[in-house]
Design a protein around this motif. Structure first.
Motif, PDB file in Angstrom:
ATOM      1  N   LEU A 221      41.681  44.393  66.323  1.00 12.64           N
ATOM      2  CA  LEU A 221      41.280  45.725  66.767  1.00 12.64           C
ATOM      3  C   LEU A 221      41.426  46.737  65.637  1.00 12.64           C
ATOM      4  O   LEU A 221      40.568  47.603  65.440  1.00 12.64           O
ATOM      5  CB  LEU A 221      42.126  46.159  67.970  1.00 12.64           C
ATOM      6  N   THR A 222      42.514  46.625  64.879  1.00 11.95           N
ATOM      7  CA  THR A 222      42.759  47.548  63.774  1.00 11.95           C
ATOM      8  C   THR A 222      41.716  47.371  62.673  1.00 11.95           C
ATOM      9  O   THR A 222      41.218  48.350  62.104  1.00 11.95           O
ATOM     10  CB  THR A 222      44.165  47.318  63.203  1.00 11.95           C
ATOM     11  N   GLU A 223      41.353  46.121  62.378  1.00  8.23           N
ATOM     12  CA  GLU A 223      40.353  45.860  61.348  1.00  8.23           C
ATOM     13  C   GLU A 223      38.987  46.423  61.744  1.00  8.23           C
ATOM     14  O   GLU A 223      38.275  47.011  60.908  1.00  8.23           O
ATOM     15  CB  GLU A 223      40.239  44.352  61.110  1.00  8.23           C
ATOM     16  N   ARG A 224      38.615  46.252  63.011  1.00  8.85           N
ATOM     17  CA  ARG A 224      37.317  46.782  63.458  1.00  8.85           C
ATOM     18  C   ARG A 224      37.318  48.303  63.443  1.00  8.85           C
ATOM     19  O   ARG A 224      36.298  48.934  63.118  1.00  8.85           O
ATOM     20  CB  ARG A 224      37.002  46.257  64.860  1.00  8.85           C
ATOM     21  N   HIS A 225      38.457  48.894  63.792  1.00 10.00           N
ATOM     22  CA  HIS A 225      38.572  50.350  63.717  1.00 10.00           C
ATOM     23  C   HIS A 225      38.376  50.807  62.273  1.00 10.00           C
ATOM     24  O   HIS A 225      37.658  51.795  62.024  1.00 10.00           O
ATOM     25  CB  HIS A 225      39.942  50.786  64.233  1.00 10.00           C
ATOM     26  N   ALA A 226      38.994  50.114  61.327  1.00 10.83           N
ATOM     27  CA  ALA A 226      38.860  50.489  59.920  1.00 10.83           C
ATOM     28  C   ALA A 226      37.403  50.403  59.474  1.00 10.83           C
ATOM     29  O   ALA A 226      36.927  51.259  58.706  1.00 10.83           O
ATOM     30  CB  ALA A 226      39.743  49.590  59.054  1.00 10.83           C
ATOM     31  N   ARG A 227      36.671  49.384  59.945  1.00 13.36           N
ATOM     32  CA  ARG A 227      35.257  49.269  59.586  1.00 13.36           C
ATOM     33  C   ARG A 227      34.450  50.431  60.147  1.00 13.36           C
ATOM     34  O   ARG A 227      33.546  50.949  59.474  1.00 13.36           O
ATOM     35  CB  ARG A 227      34.691  47.929  60.082  1.00 13.36           C
ATOM     36  N   ARG A 228      34.756  50.840  61.360  1.00 11.02           N
ATOM     37  CA  ARG A 228      34.026  51.974  61.942  1.00 11.02           C
ATOM     38  C   ARG A 228      34.315  53.254  61.165  1.00 11.02           C
ATOM     39  O   ARG A 228      33.405  54.063  60.919  1.00 11.02           O
ATOM     40  CB  ARG A 228      34.418  52.164  63.419  1.00 11.02           C
ATOM     41  N   MET A 229      35.569  53.438  60.801  1.00 16.05           N
ATOM     42  CA  MET A 229      35.905  54.624  60.009  1.00 16.05           C
ATOM     43  C   MET A 229      35.144  54.610  58.685  1.00 16.05           C
ATOM     44  O   MET A 229      34.652  55.640  58.222  1.00 16.05           O
ATOM     45  CB  MET A 229      37.415  54.667  59.769  1.00 16.05           C
ATOM     46  N   ALA A 230      35.048  53.429  58.049  1.00 11.13           N
ATOM     47  CA  ALA A 230      34.317  53.313  56.802  1.00 11.13           C
ATOM     48  C   ALA A 230      32.838  53.620  57.019  1.00 11.13           C
ATOM     49  O   ALA A 230      32.197  54.283  56.187  1.00 11.13           O
ATOM     50  CB  ALA A 230      34.498  51.909  56.222  1.00 11.13           C
ATOM     51  N   ASP A 231      32.275  53.147  58.112  1.00 11.27           N
ATOM     52  CA  ASP A 231      30.867  53.430  58.421  1.00 11.27           C
ATOM     53  C   ASP A 231      30.616  54.935  58.486  1.00 11.27           C
ATOM     54  O   ASP A 231      29.556  55.415  58.076  1.00 11.27           O
ATOM     55  CB  ASP A 231      30.475  52.801  59.765  1.00 11.27           C
ATOM     56  N   LEU A 232      31.596  55.665  59.007  1.00 11.28           N
ATOM     57  CA  LEU A 232      31.459  57.109  59.154  1.00 11.28           C
ATOM     58  C   LEU A 232      31.750  57.860  57.863  1.00 11.28           C
ATOM     59  O   LEU A 232      31.587  59.084  57.796  1.00 11.28           O
ATOM     60  CB  LEU A 232      32.405  57.620  60.254  1.00 11.28           C
ATOM     61  N   GLY A 233      32.204  57.155  56.824  1.00 13.01           N
ATOM     62  CA  GLY A 233      32.596  57.802  55.596  1.00 13.01           C
ATOM     63  C   GLY A 233      33.986  58.395  55.657  1.00 13.01           C
ATOM     64  O   GLY A 233      34.314  59.332  54.928  1.00 13.01           O
ATOM     65  N   LEU A 234      34.837  57.815  56.519  1.00 11.02           N
ATOM     66  CA  LEU A 234      36.180  58.361  56.745  1.00 11.02           C
ATOM     67  C   LEU A 234      37.277  57.377  56.310  1.00 11.02           C
ATOM     68  O   LEU A 234      38.384  57.429  56.817  1.00 11.02           O
ATOM     69  CB  LEU A 234      36.373  58.703  58.224  1.00 11.02           C
ATOM     70  N   ALA A 235      36.956  56.489  55.377  1.00 12.53           N
ATOM     71  CA  ALA A 235      37.921  55.466  54.961  1.00 12.53           C
ATOM     72  C   ALA A 235      38.802  55.990  53.836  1.00 12.53           C
ATOM     73  O   ALA A 235      38.799  55.487  52.716  1.00 12.53           O
ATOM     74  CB  ALA A 235      37.188  54.215  54.530  1.00 12.53           C
ATOM     75  N   HIS A 236      39.570  57.039  54.154  1.00 10.45           N
ATOM     76  CA  HIS A 236      40.513  57.557  53.156  1.00 10.45           C
ATOM     77  C   HIS A 236      41.645  58.246  53.877  1.00 10.45           C
ATOM     78  O   HIS A 236      41.632  58.370  55.078  1.00 10.45           O
ATOM     79  CB  HIS A 236      39.841  58.498  52.177  1.00 10.45           C
TER      80      HIS A 236
END
Length: 236
Positions: A221-236
């Motif tokens: 679940l945490t990994e998929r959440h991280a991918r969604r954040m990255a998709d949104l440009g929020l991976a920081h």
């Protein structure tokens, strides 16, 4: 077909001979249905404040898909001999409290909540669906697939960050908060409903999750959440 004489599909009959299993499925379908109903209400409200007519139509389309899921899930509850509204009632307070506690401050936060928060819920229910009979699992998975808010949300959030990079930091914090709140809420609902807890724990004739499996599930679940954040440009 009446509520007093439900007729599960042939492949379900053995599983539904177990009253605990039936109770767990009713609880699961009911909590998903109420969640979809709340999502419909949120998206319909968000459509009113959309910045363009195209965005308004996109949000209204999402809302319509959520409401169609409510109808499909409630039909299945009726087929199982349950009153859909009575079945949803125990979940009103905890889910309403969660949404009140995570009320978006603006339209962009609403979009992130629809994409990240609802996405996490879909992933959680899909994980549980792996322990269900084929027909119920297919209904849940098809419902989750029909309400993915992807391209529209990604486009608008990324455009907002490009226009003002400071927006990205605020939305990244918001996304992390949603993750924590949603996991806490999901764990709380499962713990408070004996049938759902028993479904996850499994039994002699039915697989379940031990602590290691639960840990792996939350890692996914945490990994998929991280991918969604990255998709949104929020991976920081």
């Amino acid at each position: 077909m009446t509520e007093s004489s439900p007729t599960p599909a042939p492949g379900d009959r053995i599983a539904f001979d177990d009253p605990d299993y039936r109770a767990a499925v009713v609880d699961l379908l009911a909590v998903i249905s109420y969640g979809e109903l709340v999502a419909f209400e949120r998206l319909a409200e968000d459509a009113r404040s959309a910045p363009s007519l195209a965005a308004k139509v996109d949000l209204a389309t999402m809302a319509a898909a959520e409401f169609d899921n409510v109808l499909r899930l409630n039909q299945r509850l009726s087929e199982l001999g349950a009153d859909p509204y009575a079945a949803m009632e125990p979940f009103r307070e905890p889910l309403d409290a969660f949404h009140q506690h995570t009320a978006p401050a603006d339209w962009l936060e609403s979009l992130v909540k629809a994409y990240v928060g609802d996405g996490l819920a879909r992933d959680f229910y899909a994980e549980i669906a792996a322990f269900l009979d084929v027909d119920t699992r297919d209904l849940i998975l098809s419902s989750m697939e029909r309400t993915q808010h992807s391209e529209f949300v990604v486009e608008h959030v990324r455009a907002a960050i490009a226009a003002d990079p400071r927006v990205g930091g605020r939305l990244a914090l918001w996304g992390r908060r949603l993750m924590g709140e949603a996991l806490t809420q999901a764990q709380g609902v499962a713990a408070q409903r004996d049938a759902l807890s028993a479904l996850l724990a499994g039994g002699i004739d039915r697989p379940g999750m031990d602590l290691a499996a639960l840990g792996r599930m939350f890692s996914r679940l945490t990994e998929r959440h991280a991918r969604r954040m990255a998709d949104l440009g929020l991976a920081h």
